[in-house]
Motif scaffolding. Structure first.
Motif, mmCIF file in Angstrom:
data_model
loop_
_atom_site.group_PDB
_atom_site.id
_atom_site.type_symbol
_atom_site.label_atom_id
_atom_site.label_comp_id
_atom_site.label_asym_id
_atom_site.label_seq_id
_atom_site.Cartn_x
_atom_site.Cartn_y
_atom_site.Cartn_z
ATOM 1 N N LEU A 141 89.451 -10.431 9.330
ATOM 2 C CA LEU A 141 89.388 -9.286 10.232
ATOM 3 C C LEU A 141 88.285 -9.468 11.268
ATOM 4 C CD1 LEU A 141 89.833 -6.392 7.636
ATOM 5 C CD2 LEU A 141 91.496 -7.091 9.375
ATOM 6 N N ALA A 142 87.123 -9.902 10.808
ATOM 7 C CA ALA A 142 86.006 -10.105 11.726
ATOM 8 C C ALA A 142 86.349 -11.160 12.773
ATOM 9 C CB ALA A 142 84.755 -10.506 10.947
ATOM 10 N N ALA A 143 87.092 -12.198 12.370
ATOM 11 C CA ALA A 143 87.485 -13.232 13.323
ATOM 12 C C ALA A 143 88.423 -12.691 14.391
ATOM 13 C CB ALA A 143 88.147 -14.392 12.581
ATOM 14 N N HIS A 144 89.143 -11.616 14.069
ATOM 15 C CA HIS A 144 90.034 -10.982 15.033
ATOM 16 C C HIS A 144 89.323 -9.901 15.849
ATOM 17 C CE1 HIS A 144 93.033 -12.991 12.591
ATOM 18 N NE2 HIS A 144 93.964 -12.664 13.459
ATOM 19 N N SER A 190 99.628 -25.444 14.984
ATOM 20 C CA SER A 190 99.904 -24.022 15.103
ATOM 21 C C SER A 190 98.672 -23.210 14.758
ATOM 22 C CB SER A 190 101.067 -23.635 14.173
ATOM 23 O OG SER A 190 100.743 -23.923 12.846
ATOM 24 N N VAL A 191 98.825 -21.888 14.843
ATOM 25 C CA VAL A 191 97.671 -21.002 14.784
ATOM 26 C C VAL A 191 97.309 -20.679 13.338
ATOM 27 C CG1 VAL A 191 97.955 -19.988 17.047
ATOM 28 C CG2 VAL A 191 99.276 -19.102 15.170
ATOM 29 N N VAL A 192 96.901 -21.674 12.583
ATOM 30 C CA VAL A 192 96.561 -21.430 11.196
ATOM 31 C C VAL A 192 95.337 -20.555 11.067
ATOM 32 C CG1 VAL A 192 97.612 -23.563 10.373
ATOM 33 C CG2 VAL A 192 95.280 -23.624 11.214
ATOM 34 N N ALA A 193 94.485 -20.533 12.067
ATOM 35 C CA ALA A 193 93.288 -19.683 12.008
ATOM 36 C C ALA A 193 93.625 -18.219 12.239
ATOM 37 C CB ALA A 193 92.263 -20.144 13.043
ATOM 38 N N PHE A 194 94.861 -17.936 12.732
ATOM 39 C CA PHE A 194 95.254 -16.562 12.969
ATOM 40 C C PHE A 194 95.734 -15.966 11.652
ATOM 41 C CE2 PHE A 194 96.183 -15.664 17.681
ATOM 42 C CZ PHE A 194 95.193 -14.708 17.685
ATOM 43 N N GLY A 195 94.835 -15.729 10.738
ATOM 44 C CA GLY A 195 95.193 -15.124 9.469
ATOM 45 C C GLY A 195 94.109 -14.173 9.014
ATOM 46 N N ALA A 196 94.493 -12.936 8.755
ATOM 47 C CA ALA A 196 93.524 -11.949 8.328
ATOM 48 C C ALA A 196 93.843 -11.423 6.944
ATOM 49 C CB ALA A 196 93.480 -10.778 9.312
ATOM 50 N N ARG A 197 94.628 -12.219 6.175
ATOM 51 C CA ARG A 197 94.975 -11.793 4.827
ATOM 52 C C ARG A 197 94.721 -12.919 3.862
ATOM 53 N NH1 ARG A 197 100.804 -8.842 5.813
ATOM 54 N NH2 ARG A 197 100.031 -6.801 6.359
ATOM 55 N N ALA A 198 94.493 -12.542 2.640
ATOM 56 C CA ALA A 198 94.323 -13.512 1.562
ATOM 57 C C ALA A 198 95.253 -13.145 0.435
ATOM 58 C CB ALA A 198 92.874 -13.530 1.056
ATOM 59 N N GLY A 199 96.042 -14.115 -0.017
ATOM 60 C CA GLY A 199 97.015 -13.806 -1.072
ATOM 61 C C GLY A 199 96.378 -13.643 -2.406
#
Length: 290
Positions: free
Chosen positions: A112-115, A281-290
């Motif tokens: 989230l902070a990265a976004h 691709s945008v692997v850094a575009f992730g704000a969730r953790a499974g």
């Protein structure tokens, strides 16, 4: 006197018609200046913001859809970053359906902070299905939420009437509604709704960074390619739906910058025969953790 009045009225009518016709054939229509200014996705002269008439308007409904099923993560990351831009320092409401949360996990604080989103100012709403998601989105807008991001996985409960209610709720509450059509990848062009804008998002090769001690460069910041499929208040006749705006996310400035890499031109593959469009691709575009 009656003839003079008649002649004067006809002349005025002709002038009015001429002005209308000149407006149709002249410059493209611009969105009304009333209401709060649009929120730019970038901090400077971003071409996508110019195409959108300044950015995403508050008091409006905006739709995001992936270009392809493989672009789902890129579309979700873009939608989240755009919602964060619209929320600013205010809380962001994020509506997630239960089955999606079970598969992808709950929001991840560093993500989230990265976004550009303060995790302590996130309001997470869990819903059971599509109708509940649309109801929660409408209620959040009516209550005056500055920005609401909702993920909709089924198109069945959505259409002109539900989208019209969402638009009215956004106008009354003056908040920005961003609806991510998670179940309509590749089908954004056929969607019919009252949304002001519709953006199709695809993964894009990210800028490459020098690695430490290796000749193979590493992926840089997340990047996406965005097409404007719909612009209801910005001049549909002059809209170029085929133009892809290449953007790269600037985590430090919390905005999008124009991407220098031309979209559609593959970069040399560094570690295999797979096309660079997918391998970078945008692997850094992730704000969730499974």
């Amino acid at each position: 006197m009656s003839d003079l009045h008649h002649i004067s009225g006809v002349a005025a009518l002709r002038d009015t018609v001429a002005r209308i016709e000149a407006g149709r054939s002249g410059a493209p229509r611009r969105r009304a200046a009333s209401g709060p200014p649009p929120v730019g996705l970038g901090d400077g002269a971003l071409p996508l913001d110019a195409a959108l008439g300044g950015g995403l308007r508050r008091g409006a409904l905006h739709e995001v859809v992936a270009e392809d099923a493989r672009d789902a993560a890129a579309a979700a990351g873009f939608a989240l970053a755009a919602a964060g831009r619209c929320a600013g320092p205010a809380p962001l409401v994020w509506i997630v359906e239960d089955h999606a949360a079970a598969e992808t996990g709950l929001p991840y604080r560093p993500g989230l902070a990265a976004h550009g989103i303060d995790p302590d100012r996130l309001i997470l709403v869990r819903t059971g299905d599509g109708p509940a998601t649309l109801w929660a989105l409408e209620e959040a807008l009516r209550l005056g939420a500055p920005a609401v991001l909702a993920e909709l996985w089924s198109a069945k409960p959505y259409g002109l009437a539900p989208s019209r209610r969402l638009l009215l709720a956004a106008q009354n509450g003056r908040g920005a509604a961003i609806l991510l059509h998670a179940g309509l990848a590749g089908r954004g062009a056929g969607l019919s709704s009252a949304a002001e804008t519709r953006l199709a998002v695809a993964a894009c090769p990210s800028p490459r960074l020098a690695s430490a001690g290796s000749r193979v460069p590493i992926p840089g910041p997340p990047a996406v390619a965005v097409r404007v499929l719909k612009l209801r208040l910005g001049g549909e006749a002059d809209l170029d739906r085929d133009r892809r705006h290449a953007l790269v996310w600037n985590q430090h400035r919390r905005c999008f910058d124009a991407h220098a890499l031309p979209v559609g031109v593959s970069a040399p593959a560094a570690d295999g025969p797979r096309p660079a469009r997918r391998s970078a691709s945008v692997v850094a575009f992730g704000a969730r953790a499974g």
